[in-house]
Design an enzyme around this catalytic site. Structure first.
Site, PDB file in Angstrom:
ATOM      1  CD  GLU A 182      42.251  40.268  38.990  1.00 53.15           C
ATOM      2  OE1 GLU A 182      43.213  39.782  38.892  1.00 53.15           O
ATOM      3  OE2 GLU A 182      41.455  40.364  39.934  1.00 53.15           O
ATOM      4  CD  GLU A 251      37.891  38.116  40.438  1.00 57.59           C
ATOM      5  OE1 GLU A 251      38.918  38.128  41.260  1.00 57.59           O
ATOM      6  OE2 GLU A 251      38.018  37.796  39.290  1.00 57.59           O
TER       7      GLU A 251
END
Ligand SMILES: *[C@@H]1O[C@H](CO)[C@@H](O)[C@H](O)[C@H]1NC(C)=O
Ligand SMILES: *[C@@H]1O[C@H](CO)[C@@H](O)[C@H](O)[C@H]1NC(C)=O
Length: 842
Positions: A182, A251
């Site tokens: 991320e 995710e």
């Protein structure tokens, strides 16, 4: 598709050679990962090995497999593996090789997300705290000391996997790895150095030659050959940064994490299934539920600060390893439906056909296969659409899946899986022989301690070896001060950067204060009775999980950085911040390992009298209990306590905090975009009341329970509970010969997956003891509050009781035949049942 058209041109021989060459490799193109030459839609779920026990792993993996998963995804948690530089730990819960082998043994693949930054609501985002103190270091940027450390750990893990032949290229289960995590969210603030860092990270990873692809999630600039992937509640609008990379969703958030003081966030399964179907209908070939099993932040592993010890995440498998229905079952059906589409899915690209203003079809057709996804994005109403000369009614915010372009086998909004209500019930096992030991604070001034002029940052001193740091100073007060003469109080003001403080003056506890989820900074005020002469001010500063996210989160300060001031004196307010302070890391009880079975003998304990028991801060308690029979998961009910840590047989269950949840817990309607805050439960009760005690940590008899309580509470009301299924609800519709209905779908066609059976299943060691409700007709309502409709077969209850009571599970048909009557011809009927599960009588 490049490769495939080449095959077609060159014929069989080339295909054969090609397959031979790529045996034991994982490659990719724009449609999917290609494992040993084969394409699959890969369904994955996150299970983090340190968040459960090795004894739980196999069961979790088998449940994942039965739920239709192909891949288990896990982060690698650097800080538990390398607690000090060069000292490694891969034992017990940290035995990652054993975990991966458990997955492999059950025939599943692994996505190994090394990071080594992992975020994950894990302490310090997975970085070891010592890393912060490497000279000249700056995290996650083009910084030599950081890059050297990151490369060192990444290589260590890769070498370890290689040594065990765990990469697919070696015949092992790992088909994909992740580097960084991320980064995109922070990208801007790191500027050009960030870009250089990402390029370096990609190259460094690729050079480790694992034989399987690398990914970076939420990083649009992921350089080749690294695949950039999506994280989010929805990822159907995601496009990889190169046309030759597949759409991967690392995710798909199945729920959300929990913070002490906040409610529980739930994500309704119809919306989660809708999100997944949206991704697949547009060509996404790999998705991963984050989390599939969330588990527990044992010990001091939770990040935050203020992340709860439970990391349940509203996942399909709950914190305790039990199946959560209807989430698990509904997703399992979704997976089956998706897999039926696989041949068509890989035979063409998606063909998009608008069916209405907010209705769409995506069709895959080729080689005699055809699969279609019909979607309705309206949030308020069902819509009837025409697709290939047939009518289909689509519920709001849903997708119907047609693996043959005709029959609907699944609709994301139609949850037919059983709903199960779980409960915590007291076990017969009592906590006995309670004794307590008061944390001695009189010795604070002595002992080896650090001193300085001015206030120092907490983690710099503790290096996170303890949550606690004492800040002490003394002040001389003249007996002639007005407040002393008049017996009035002074005001002590303490400003802290986090995360909590307990204030003591002359050994007396005057109050406690904590930061909030919004800001860790807070100011504590205490009214102080000073005495003429020396006054000792002792502040116990407490950390509750180090930050795990945000730009340069590693540089955030913790502890009392001031000002600390004393007001109400003749000279007004005096600033104590710059005066002499002494520091002591941790509690005496921690130094003496009071939490462990051999450590308890080092101090004197006194019997606890419940009658005269009054609340006292900084107290250690111990008790013993025998393990209850059975195999239901166990937990401690800590509701009567305030804040601290708890251990069983020396193993840390985690931090506990009885903090009531503030939020908006109104009923939630799933149609419409999901976000945290939309579906909250558990307002105005403690955010976390129960703390998982893994059975594998227990002996049959005399288990030692130790807890350290910071504030006070009533230990006599702590109890050992077990998690069992309270009730189960199930429903289905009949197949009606003439009524076209959207519950069964597709113009009365027989559905391929769904049948008209209702299945009830109790938990382990349980059987159905009672049927609370049963009606074949037009009943309505939700589990726990079903009601009869105008149409009802009067023999419903009796028949279901006969078939089900005393059974572990049972199946009954929603049909006129089964009930030997048609209570209302020409009406579509359903069967609703609520059953109670109880421990099976022996
Ligand atoms: C950390 O602690 C050392 C002493 O142990 C001190 O010299 C240094 O200034 C501290 N650094 C920070 C950032 O507080
Ligand atoms: C603690 O709980 C017990 C049992 O509920 C109760 O009898 C007792 O009065 C409580 N003690 C205090 C100090 O609240």
């Amino acid at each position: 598709m490049e490769a495939i058209s080449v095959f077609k041109l060159l014929g069989f021989f080339v295909i054969f050679t090609h397959l031979h060459l790529i045996t034991g490799t994982v490659t990719y193109d724009r449609r999917s990962l290609i494992i040993n030459g084969e394409r699959r839609i890969l369904i994955s779920g996150s299970i983090h090995y340190p968040r459960s026990t090795p004894e739980m792993w196999e069961d979790l993996v088998i449940k994942a497999k039965n739920g239709g998963l192909d891949v288990i995804d896990t982060y690698v948690f650097w800080n538990v593996h390398e607690p000090s530089p060069g000292i490694y730990d891969f034992t017990g819960r940290y035995d990652i090789v054993r975990f991966i082998k458990t997955v492999a043994r059950n025939g599943l693949y692994v996505n190994l997300r090394i990071g080594p930054y992992v975020c994950a609501e894990w302490n310090f985002g997975g970085f070891p705290v010592w890393l912060k103190y490497v000279p000249g270091i700056s995290f996650r940027t083009d910084n030599e000391p950081f890059k050297a450390a990151m490369q060192g750990f990444t290589r260590k893990i890769v070498e370890m996997m290689k040594a065990e032949n765990l990469f697919e290229s070696q015949g092992g289960p790992i088909i994909l790895s992740q580097i960084e995590n991320e980064y995109g969210a922070q990208r801007k603030s790191y500027g050009a150095a960030g870009k250089a860092y990402i390029n370096w990270a990609a190259k460094m990873a690729a050079e480790l030659n694992t034989g399987v692809p690398w990914s970076m999630c939420k990083e649009v600039d992921a350089p080749d050959p690294v695949i950039n992937t999506c994280n989010g509640f929805y990822c159907d609008t995601f496009t990889p940064n190169k046309p030759y990379k597949p759409a991967i969703w690392t995710e798909a958030w199945s729920g959300w994490f929990t913070e002490f003081g906040a409610p529980i966030e739930q994500r309704p399964v119809p919306d989660l299934a809708f999100a997944v179907a949206r991704f697949v209908q547009k060509g996404g070939s790999f998705f991963n539920y984050y989390m599939y099993h969330g588990g527990t932040n044992f010990g001091r592993t939770s990040g935050g600060p203020f992340i709860t010890t439970s990391y349940d995440y509203d996942a399909p498998i709950d914190e305790y390893g039990l199946i959560r229905e209807p989430k698990y079952g509904h997703l399992t059906e979704l997976h089956r439906a998706i897999k039926l589409c696989e041949p068509a899915f890989f035979s063409s690209d998606a063909i998009y056909i608008p069916l209405g203003q907010r209705q769409q079809a995506y069709v895959y057709e080729g080689n005699g296969n055809c699969a279609a996804f019909l979607s309705n994005f309206e949030t308020e109403f069902a819509v009837r659409v025409l697709f290939r000369n047939r009518h289909y009614k689509l519920p709001p915010w849903s997708i119907s899946i047609l693996p043959d372009c005709k029959n609907v086998v699944f609709n994301t909004a139609k949850v037919v899986s059983q709903t199960s209500g779980m409960q915590m019930v007291r076990t017969g096992s009592r906590l006995k022989s309670w004794e307590s030991h008061h944390e001695d604070i009189s010795t604070l001034a002595n002992g080896p301690s650090l001193s300085s002029f001015g206030l120092m940052e907490q983690i710099n001193i503790t290096r996170d070896t303890s949550d606690y740091l004492w800040y002490s100073t003394s002040i001389n007060i003249s007996p002639s001060e007005t407040i002393i003469r008049e017996g009035r109080k002074a005001t002590l003001t303490v400003q802290s950067r986090g995360h909590g403080v307990h204030i003591f003056v002359n050994g007396r506890h005057l109050g406690s204060a904590y930061g909030s989820r919004e800001t860790t900074r807070f100011t504590a005020n205490a009214h102080v009775d000073l005495q003429g002469g020396t006054n000792i001010i002792s502040l116990l500063s407490m950390a509750a999980g180090l930050p795990n996210v945000g730009t340069h989160f590693e540089s955030r300060d913790t502890g009392i950085l001031g000002p600390v001031s004393l007001g109400g004196l003749d000279q007004g307010t005096i600033d104590l911040s710059r005066g002499p302070w002494t520091y002591k890391v941790g509690l005496n009880g921690e130094t003496m390992n009071l939490n462990s079975p051999h450590g308890t003998s080092f101090v004197d304990w006194s019997r606890v009298s419940f009658v005269n028991h009054h609340q006292q801060p900084l107290k250690w308690y111990k008790a013993y209990f025998d393990t209850p029979k059975g195999n239901e998961p166990l937990a401690l009910d800590m509701k009567s306590m305030v804040r601290g840590q708890v251990w069983v047989n020396g193993q840390s269950i985690g931090r506990y905090w009885t903090k009531h949840a503030k939020g908006k817990c109104s009923p939630c309607k799933y149609p419409g975009a999901f976000r945290p805050g939309k579906c909250q439960t558990g307002c105005n009760v403690p955010t976390q009341r129960w703390y998982h005690v893994p059975r594998s940590w227990l002996n049959p008899r005399r288990n030692l329970l130790v807890l350290f309580e910071e504030v006070g509470g009533n230990i006599s009301r702590i109890s050992l509970v077990k998690r069992t299924q309270a009730n189960v609800c199930s429903s289905t519709f009949e197949h009606h010969p003439t009524i076209s209905n959207w519950q069964i779908e597709s113009s009365g066609e027989t559905s391929m997956l769904r049948d008209t059976k209702v299945r009830l299943q109790c938990g382990i060691g349980q059987s159905i003891s009672e049927i609370k409700f049963a009606s074949f007709g037009t009943p309505f309502g939700s589990c726990g509050s079903f009601q009869h409709g105008t149409c009802h077969a009067p023999n419903s209850l009796e028949l279901i009781q006969k078939s089900c009571v005393g059974q572990e599970s049972c199946e009954v048909m929603a049909s006129n035949d089964y009930f030997a009557m048609d209570p209302c011809p020409n009406v579509l009927k359903r069967l609703l049942i609520e059953a109670v599960c109880s421990i099976k009588p022996n």
